[in-house]
Design a protein around this motif. Structure first.
Motif, PDB file in Angstrom:
ATOM      1  N   CYS A 105       0.997  -1.245   0.141  1.00 42.25           N
ATOM      2  CA  CYS A 105      -0.259   0.096   0.001  1.00 42.25           C
ATOM      3  C   CYS A 105       0.846   1.357   0.246  1.00 42.25           C
ATOM      4  O   CYS A 105       0.426   2.199  -0.346  1.00 42.25           O
ATOM      5  N   ASP A 106       2.124   1.318   0.387  1.00 37.52           N
ATOM      6  CA  ASP A 106       2.950   2.347   0.218  1.00 37.52           C
ATOM      7  C   ASP A 106       3.365   2.800  -1.185  1.00 37.52           C
ATOM      8  O   ASP A 106       3.817   3.839  -1.175  1.00 37.52           O
ATOM      9  N   THR A 107       3.348   1.825  -2.087  1.00 39.41           N
ATOM     10  CA  THR A 107       3.399   2.116  -3.393  1.00 39.41           C
ATOM     11  C   THR A 107       2.221   1.803  -4.395  1.00 39.41           C
ATOM     12  O   THR A 107       2.226   2.077  -5.296  1.00 39.41           O
ATOM     13  N   LYS A 108       1.321   0.918  -4.157  1.00 40.75           N
ATOM     14  CA  LYS A 108       0.145   0.506  -4.887  1.00 40.75           C
ATOM     15  C   LYS A 108      -1.115   0.960  -4.335  1.00 40.75           C
ATOM     16  O   LYS A 108      -2.049   0.314  -4.828  1.00 40.75           O
ATOM     17  N   LEU A 109      -1.058   1.724  -3.379  1.00 40.15           N
ATOM     18  CA  LEU A 109      -2.568   2.008  -2.867  1.00 40.15           C
ATOM     19  C   LEU A 109      -3.608   2.441  -3.726  1.00 40.15           C
ATOM     20  O   LEU A 109      -4.847   2.183  -3.594  1.00 40.15           O
ATOM     21  N   GLU A 110      -3.409   3.404  -4.665  1.00 41.91           N
ATOM     22  CA  GLU A 110      -4.472   4.022  -5.416  1.00 41.91           C
ATOM     23  C   GLU A 110      -5.145   2.686  -6.371  1.00 41.91           C
ATOM     24  O   GLU A 110      -6.096   2.475  -6.663  1.00 41.91           O
TER      25      GLU A 110
END
Length: 439
Positions: A11-16
């Motif tokens: 979620c730090d890089t792919k949350l969207e």
């Protein structure tokens, strides 16, 4: 009926992207989502609202005392987080909190997610949308039943193409989750039930689950064994393609108690293990059935060959051997007398550890171990065959394991029927569909 899909990702890089995937899944109305963060960096408070399970919480519960900051490399973090999340997700599934799992990510996220998914039972829907799904996915999938969907573009910002792919993934996993939830909760599917079987047929009895191992060059024999068992006895067969992953999958199912017996007709993966071929199932081959003590028949199917890639990939030490180009990407190399003796010792070392040697039989097809090694075939080699069979007979001497020598080829109908009948006897089955209690 409702179902819950676990969504796992960094979620730090792919949350969207993960949030969009969750939204698309939830659009089905009766499918809930649970977003699990396995990212290395803690998401800011403004973004944590959509995260249901945080990486730090899993670490605290399953790896107390482990300081993430002490993991110097990204690889160390992936391995540690993967093992931690695997335990967390496995417990969630055991508690009935999730029915399926999906992920989206690059190479690191894919590997981490695969560590988690491989710990879930076979039959639980597993899907990874990945940038590396079009390459060599064997190490990712292993012996599990996870599905991979190529993302085409990197999972780095939503665009028209990625939205379409993630929407397809959402539809796939939502449908699979609902189907699995119905089966798990014992509810009938929407389709009308099939008509009841005629009275007096073996379909009335609870069917026993019998594993079979097969290769292209042993298919005729396996087909006869399968059809004989299923037409005459209360048996359901599970055929495993002996490609390395197939053997490992079978071993896993035996170890988990999901199979009642094994007809290991095609043990070619052992040849690849000994000769360094590309379809080895590793050193644990044969272990599960031996340890479980279930009825087991072992034969020598395709032990006349090891598998390599395209012809130019065959190791130099085997260039002088007889070879068969199975197709442009698979080249078969004949096993030598020395290889065959080593294979025989491997088999015997495993079988001599059997918990129930009285439930094990070894069948030796003297007429050929595959359709290539029959007299006149390209792999016919009497010296190698003799080395294999002598090694097995000497290695099992003094045990309670039965050895049956048959003049036929492994694909001969008579040989295959005898194998099926021998297994039925080992399992205490009658053709009427009755089950005889055995010791």
């Amino acid at each position: 009926m409702s179902a819950t899909v676990a969504i796992i990702g960094t979620c730090d890089t792919k949350l969207e992207e993960l949030t969009f995937l969750a939204h698309e899944i939830a659009a089905f109305g009766n499918v809930n989502t649970c977003l699990i963060d396995v990212g290395r960096r803690t998401s800011p408070p403004s973004e944590e609202e959509g995260i249901d399970v945080r990486a730090s919480d899993m670490m605290s519960q399953y790896r107390p005392g482990l300081d993430i900051s002490e993991l110097s490399s990204r690889g160390d973090f992936v391995e540690a987080m993967g093992k931690c999340a695997a335990e967390a997700v496995r417990d969630m599934y055991a508690r009935g909190e999730i029915d399926a799992i999906v992920s989206a990510g690059g190479s690191g996220g894919t590997w981490l997610s695969s560590l988690v998914m491989r710990r879930l039972p076979i039959g639980v829907p597993k899907l990874i949308v990945s940038t590396v799904a079009s390459g060599d996915t064997g190490p990712i999938v292993g012996e599990s039943d996870m599905a991979l969907m190529y993302s085409v573009v990197d999972i780095a910002g939503l665009n028209h193409l990625l939205r379409a792919i993630l929407s397809n993934a959402a539809a796939s996993i939502a449908g699979a989750a609902l189907s699995h939830a119905r089966r798990r909760r014992g509810q009938a599917s929407p389709q009308p039930p099939p008509p009841p079987p005629p009275r007096g047929t073996v379909a009335e009895a609870a069917k026993k689950r019998v594993a079979l191992t097969m290769f292209g060059v042993t298919t005729p024999g396996v087909d006869v064994v399968r059809k004989t068992l299923e037409s005459r006895y209360p048996v359901e067969t599970y055929v495993f393609h002996a490609t390395g992953h197939g053997g490992r999958a079978m071993e896993r199912l035996v170890a988990s108690g999901d199979l009642d017996a094994v007809i290991d007709l095609t043990t070619t993966e052992i040849c690849d293990h000994i000769m360094g071929g590309v379809m080895s199932a590793g050193p644990g081959r044969l272990d599960a059935a031996v340890e479980a003590g279930i009825p087991t028949i072992v034969s020598t199917g395709a032990l006349d060959m090891a598998n390599f890639g395209a012809k130019e990939s065959v190791p130099e030490r085997y260039r002088h051997r007889t070879q068969v180009e199975h197709n442009p990407v698979v080249t078969l190399v004949r096993s030598s007398p020395r290889d065959c003796r080593d294979i025989g010792r491997f088999i015997c070392d495993k079988l001599r550890k059997a918990a129930r040697p009285d439930r094990i039989q070894v069948w030796l097809p003297l007429g050929g171990a595959s359709m290539l090694s029959v007299p006149g075939g390209p792999f016919h080699d009497a010296d190698s065959d003799a080395a294999l069979y002598e090694s097995i007979m000497e290695g099992l001497e003094g045990t309670d394991i039965s050895i049956v020598q048959d003049e036929g080829c492994i694909n001969d109908r008579d040989f295959a029927v005898k194998i099926a009948e021998a297994m039925a006897k080992l399992m205490g089955l009658q053709e009427s569909g009755q089950v005889i209690k055995t010791q």
